[in-house]
Design a protein around this motif. Structure first.
Motif, PDB file in Angstrom:
ATOM      1  N   UNK A  79      -6.168   6.261 -12.533  1.00  0.00           N
ATOM      2  CA  UNK A  79      -7.363   6.168 -13.376  1.00  0.00           C
ATOM      3  C   UNK A  79      -7.219   5.121 -14.477  1.00  0.00           C
ATOM      4  N   UNK A  80      -5.975   4.841 -14.885  1.00  0.00           N
ATOM      5  CA  UNK A  80      -5.745   3.811 -15.909  1.00  0.00           C
ATOM      6  C   UNK A  80      -5.689   2.407 -15.308  1.00  0.00           C
ATOM      7  N   UNK A  81      -5.768   2.311 -13.966  1.00  0.00           N
ATOM      8  CA  UNK A  81      -5.749   1.019 -13.306  1.00  0.00           C
ATOM      9  C   UNK A  81      -4.366   0.535 -12.906  1.00  0.00           C
ATOM     10  N   UNK A  82      -3.356   1.387 -13.068  1.00  0.00           N
ATOM     11  CA  UNK A  82      -1.994   0.962 -12.728  1.00  0.00           C
ATOM     12  C   UNK A  82      -1.750   1.127 -11.228  1.00  0.00           C
ATOM     13  N   UNK A  83      -1.118   0.133 -10.652  1.00  0.00           N
ATOM     14  CA  UNK A  83      -0.808   0.158  -9.221  1.00  0.00           C
ATOM     15  C   UNK A  83       0.140   1.294  -8.864  1.00  0.00           C
ATOM     16  N   UNK A 134       8.611  -1.851   1.701  1.00  0.00           N
ATOM     17  CA  UNK A 134       7.703  -0.889   2.340  1.00  0.00           C
ATOM     18  C   UNK A 134       6.708  -0.326   1.320  1.00  0.00           C
ATOM     19  N   UNK A 135       7.196   0.042   0.149  1.00  0.00           N
ATOM     20  CA  UNK A 135       6.328   0.600  -0.888  1.00  0.00           C
ATOM     21  C   UNK A 135       5.263  -0.409  -1.324  1.00  0.00           C
ATOM     22  N   UNK A 136       5.676  -1.610  -1.661  1.00  0.00           N
ATOM     23  CA  UNK A 136       4.704  -2.613  -2.093  1.00  0.00           C
ATOM     24  C   UNK A 136       3.775  -2.999  -0.955  1.00  0.00           C
ATOM     25  N   UNK A 137       4.301  -2.968   0.262  1.00  0.00           N
ATOM     26  CA  UNK A 137       3.482  -3.275   1.433  1.00  0.00           C
ATOM     27  C   UNK A 137       2.299  -2.326   1.576  1.00  0.00           C
ATOM     28  N   UNK A 138       2.476  -1.071   1.178  1.00  0.00           N
ATOM     29  CA  UNK A 138       1.362  -0.113   1.210  1.00  0.00           C
ATOM     30  C   UNK A 138       0.220  -0.586   0.323  1.00  0.00           C
ATOM     31  N   UNK A 139       0.566  -1.062  -0.863  1.00  0.00           N
ATOM     32  CA  UNK A 139      -0.470  -1.501  -1.806  1.00  0.00           C
ATOM     33  C   UNK A 139      -1.107  -2.818  -1.367  1.00  0.00           C
ATOM     34  N   UNK A 140      -0.314  -3.698  -0.795  1.00  0.00           N
ATOM     35  CA  UNK A 140      -0.873  -4.961  -0.286  1.00  0.00           C
ATOM     36  C   UNK A 140      -1.833  -4.665   0.862  1.00  0.00           C
ATOM     37  N   UNK A 141      -1.417  -3.806   1.794  1.00  0.00           N
ATOM     38  CA  UNK A 141      -2.252  -3.473   2.949  1.00  0.00           C
ATOM     39  C   UNK A 141      -3.557  -2.799   2.536  1.00  0.00           C
ATOM     40  N   UNK A 142      -3.516  -2.029   1.461  1.00  0.00           N
ATOM     41  CA  UNK A 142      -4.714  -1.341   0.984  1.00  0.00           C
ATOM     42  C   UNK A 142      -5.576  -2.224   0.091  1.00  0.00           C
ATOM     43  N   UNK A 143      -5.178  -3.477  -0.094  1.00  0.00           N
ATOM     44  CA  UNK A 143      -5.956  -4.399  -0.907  1.00  0.00           C
ATOM     45  C   UNK A 143      -5.754  -4.221  -2.400  1.00  0.00           C
ATOM     46  N   UNK A 144      -4.661  -3.595  -2.774  1.00  0.00           N
ATOM     47  CA  UNK A 144      -4.390  -3.349  -4.188  1.00  0.00           C
ATOM     48  C   UNK A 144      -4.025  -4.596  -4.957  1.00  0.00           C
ATOM     49  N   UNK A 145      -3.301  -5.490  -4.293  1.00  0.00           N
ATOM     50  CA  UNK A 145      -2.938  -6.754  -4.929  1.00  0.00           C
ATOM     51  C   UNK A 145      -2.471  -7.718  -3.856  1.00  0.00           C
ATOM     52  N   UNK A 146      -2.457  -8.984  -4.214  1.00  0.00           N
ATOM     53  CA  UNK A 146      -1.940 -10.031  -3.339  1.00  0.00           C
ATOM     54  C   UNK A 146      -0.766 -10.658  -4.052  1.00  0.00           C
ATOM     55  N   UNK A 147       0.431 -10.524  -3.489  1.00  0.00           N
ATOM     56  CA  UNK A 147       1.600 -11.074  -4.174  1.00  0.00           C
ATOM     57  C   UNK A 147       1.569 -12.597  -4.206  1.00  0.00           C
TER      58      UNK A 147
END
Length: 197
Positions: A79-83, A134-147
């Motif tokens: 809710x605070x916007x943190x990945x 693997x952990x960061x890959x989850x967020x990349x795959x979900x569109x959370x951020x682009x490294x």
């Protein structure tokens, strides 16, 4: 019945977790096996220590991810916007730093502990890096951020930076500053690619 390699590793993790020195003679005797059987199953003392420390790290990372999912489900940001990856990595570092048995190992055997934990060809660091990818890959795959760089490069920087802060008392005689580590890691993860002039 002779314990399996997995059972031996779990027992070693329990020893480390409670602050017991991992003496192979005493440890093997406690398991009811010979030192040669111990060696055949899991390797030498540092191999066993590495497997046990990885087991502890893996469980700690999984626990941190479970905490996220219990609070946020599969959302990529809270809710605070943190990945998700930043929250999970911070919880992981805090839990590792707070493990008294782990700290005792580093205090009692700093050279061996650091060597086992940070050897790039060892049993811990490559797996910790893979878990971070693997952990960061989850967020990349979900569109959370682009490294801004490859996940492998980003996770290499994250793990090495995390080690520098997590083990700073042993490495450079300065108290670990996990808040600083979290701030710097967040800056790395959320970085934008530089504009080429």
């Amino acid at each position: 019945m002779t314990p399996s390699a997995e059972q031996i590793v779990r027992a070693a993790a329990r020893w480390i977790g409670r602050g017991a020195r991992l003496d192979t003679r005493t440890f093997a005797g406690d398991l009811g096996i010979s030192r040669s059987t111990l060696f055949r199953r899991v390797g030498n003392r540092e191999d066993l220590m590495g497997e046990a420390l990885w087991y502890m790290a893996d469980r700690t990372m999984a626990g941190a991810l479970r905490q996220w999912r219990a609070a946020n489900g599969e959302r990529v940001r809270d809710e605070a916007g943190e990945l998700r990856c930043l929250v999970v990595m911070r919880r992981y570092r805090v839990d590792i730093a707070g493990n008294q048995g782990f700290r005792k190992l580093l205090n009692d055997e700093p050279t061996v502990g650091i060597r086992v934990l940070t050897d790039p060809a060892g049993r811990v660091q490559p797996r910790v890096m893979a878990a971070h990818v693997e952990l960061l890959g989850l967020d990349v795959a979900a569109g959370g951020f682009t490294p801004a760089v490859s996940l492998e490069s980003l996770c290499y920087a994250i793990v090495r930076l995390g080690e520098a802060f997590l083990y700073s008392d042993v490495l450079v005689g300065r108290a670990p500053d996990l808040d600083a580590a979290s701030t710097l890691i967040a800056a790395l993860v959320e970085a934008k690619e530089p504009t080429v002039l």
